[in-house]
Design an enzyme around this catalytic site. Sequence first.
Site, PDB file in Angstrom:
ATOM      1  NE  ARG A 212      -1.633  -2.401   2.784  1.00  0.00           N
ATOM      2  CZ  ARG A 212      -1.775  -3.676   2.405  1.00  0.00           C
ATOM      3  NH1 ARG A 212      -2.822  -4.047   1.764  1.00  0.00           N
ATOM      4  NH2 ARG A 212      -0.836  -4.563   2.698  1.00  0.00           N
ATOM      5  CB  THR A 213       3.413   2.558   2.324  1.00  0.00           C
ATOM      6  OG1 THR A 213       2.682   2.019   3.422  1.00  0.00           O
ATOM      7  CG2 THR A 213       3.954   3.919   2.696  1.00  0.00           C
TER       8      THR A 213
ATOM      9  CE  LYS B  52      26.962  -3.579  -5.319  1.00  0.00           C
ATOM     10  NZ  LYS B  52      27.130  -2.502  -6.304  1.00  0.00           N
TER      11      LYS B  52
ATOM     12  NE  ARG C 276       7.097   0.688   5.039  1.00  0.00           N
ATOM     13  CZ  ARG C 276       5.872   0.134   4.948  1.00  0.00           C
ATOM     14  NH1 ARG C 276       5.755  -1.132   4.595  1.00  0.00           N
ATOM     15  NH2 ARG C 276       4.801   0.848   5.198  1.00  0.00           N
TER      16      ARG C 276
ATOM     17  CG  HIS D 161       3.284   3.791   8.848  1.00  0.00           C
ATOM     18  ND1 HIS D 161       3.505   4.579   7.739  1.00  0.00           N
ATOM     19  CD2 HIS D 161       2.877   2.580   8.363  1.00  0.00           C
ATOM     20  CE1 HIS D 161       3.246   3.881   6.643  1.00  0.00           C
ATOM     21  NE2 HIS D 161       2.863   2.661   6.992  1.00  0.00           N
TER      22      HIS D 161
HETATM   23  N1   CP Z   1      -0.283  -0.168   5.890  1.00  0.00           N
HETATM   24  C1   CP Z   1       0.919  -0.405   5.321  1.00  0.00           C
HETATM   25  O1   CP Z   1       1.929   0.203   5.681  1.00  0.00           O
HETATM   26  O2   CP Z   1       0.890  -1.330   4.349  1.00  0.00           O
HETATM   27  P1   CP Z   1       2.131  -1.786   3.473  1.00  0.00           P
HETATM   28  O3   CP Z   1       3.143  -2.416   4.429  1.00  0.00           O
HETATM   29  O4   CP Z   1       1.582  -2.758   2.479  1.00  0.00           O
HETATM   30  O5   CP Z   1       2.726  -0.569   2.842  1.00  0.00           O
END
Ligand code: CP
Length: 317
Positions: free
Chosen positions: A58-59, A88, A109, A137
């Site tokens: 999603r993100t 590496k 991320r 998040h």
């Molecule tokens: N909600 C969420 O962060 O989903 P993903 O890990 O699929 O990005």
Amino acid sequence: MERPTYKSITGIKNLSRGNIEYILDLAEKLEPIIQGSSDLQPLKGKTLCTFFYEPSTRTRLSFESAMWALGGRVISMADAQKTSSVWKGETLDDTIRTIENYCNIIALRHFEAGAAEAADRISRVPIINAGDGPNEHPTQTLLDMLTIRREKGTLDDLRVVLCGDLKHTRSTNSLTLGMSNFRNVEFTFVRPKGFETSQWILDLVKERGCRYTESEDLQESLIGADVVYMCRIQKERFDDPAAFDAIDGKYCLTREMLEKSPKTAAVLHHLPRVKELDVSVDDYPGCAYFRQTYNGVLVRAALMTMLLDKVPAEYGM
Ligand code: CP
């Protein structure tokens, strides 16, 4: 409504009520562009880099979908630990010093708490925290809050139940911090013993004048809830598989459980779901988790437009 002035978005904890309202209002204004019914291209000529050290559906894809819709371009590293020079041994600092030359904004991320703040300190371009380990998040929370506002019509005067592995879940940390800016919000944290929300977050909730209770009983906590936010047990954050097995499957929300409450709750989940959210909830009237994923495109569009200082003048904001 108060436009945030930060270079980057690394967490929710620094955002005020006015900042959050600004971002949600901008997300709503951008919807015609996302839907293809406006010809505006506010991010034409801009490039987003999504650089992800952990898996995502999603993100990453909603950031990318938003950038394309806004007229910009995307470069993407979906599995940085295996397919980038991180494999590496390249450090986060050197990675950021490199990719900032290829883009105007970075969605990062990472598996370590604090990684987005560290990246922000050295980056010339804005960093958006797309999840840093078990810490925060923030973009998830902003889309959660847009969803709650759309489902319930307000972010004030709500009783919010959060259920699952609250020790390791960054989405519930950020949502608790975000919602605690609003008036008369009452939290119920449902979790197995030993998987509590961090004490500093609970202390901040109290300091901001919100009430909270902690419980192990999901069914009892559902009665009278306005919002129910389920989250999975975060298997990837456990060193000891036996500790995971001990709580795996402890909670499973069903439609039958929700129907025992006199109120229809908005049911949210950051997804992916595993065992904690039964498919019987999918046709419960308050089921909002797939609308939630759509709202992610709007919120991420708003964040990129704001941080790149390209909010269309006709919006008057
Ligand atoms: N909600 C969420 O962060 O989903 P993903 O890990 O699929 O990005």
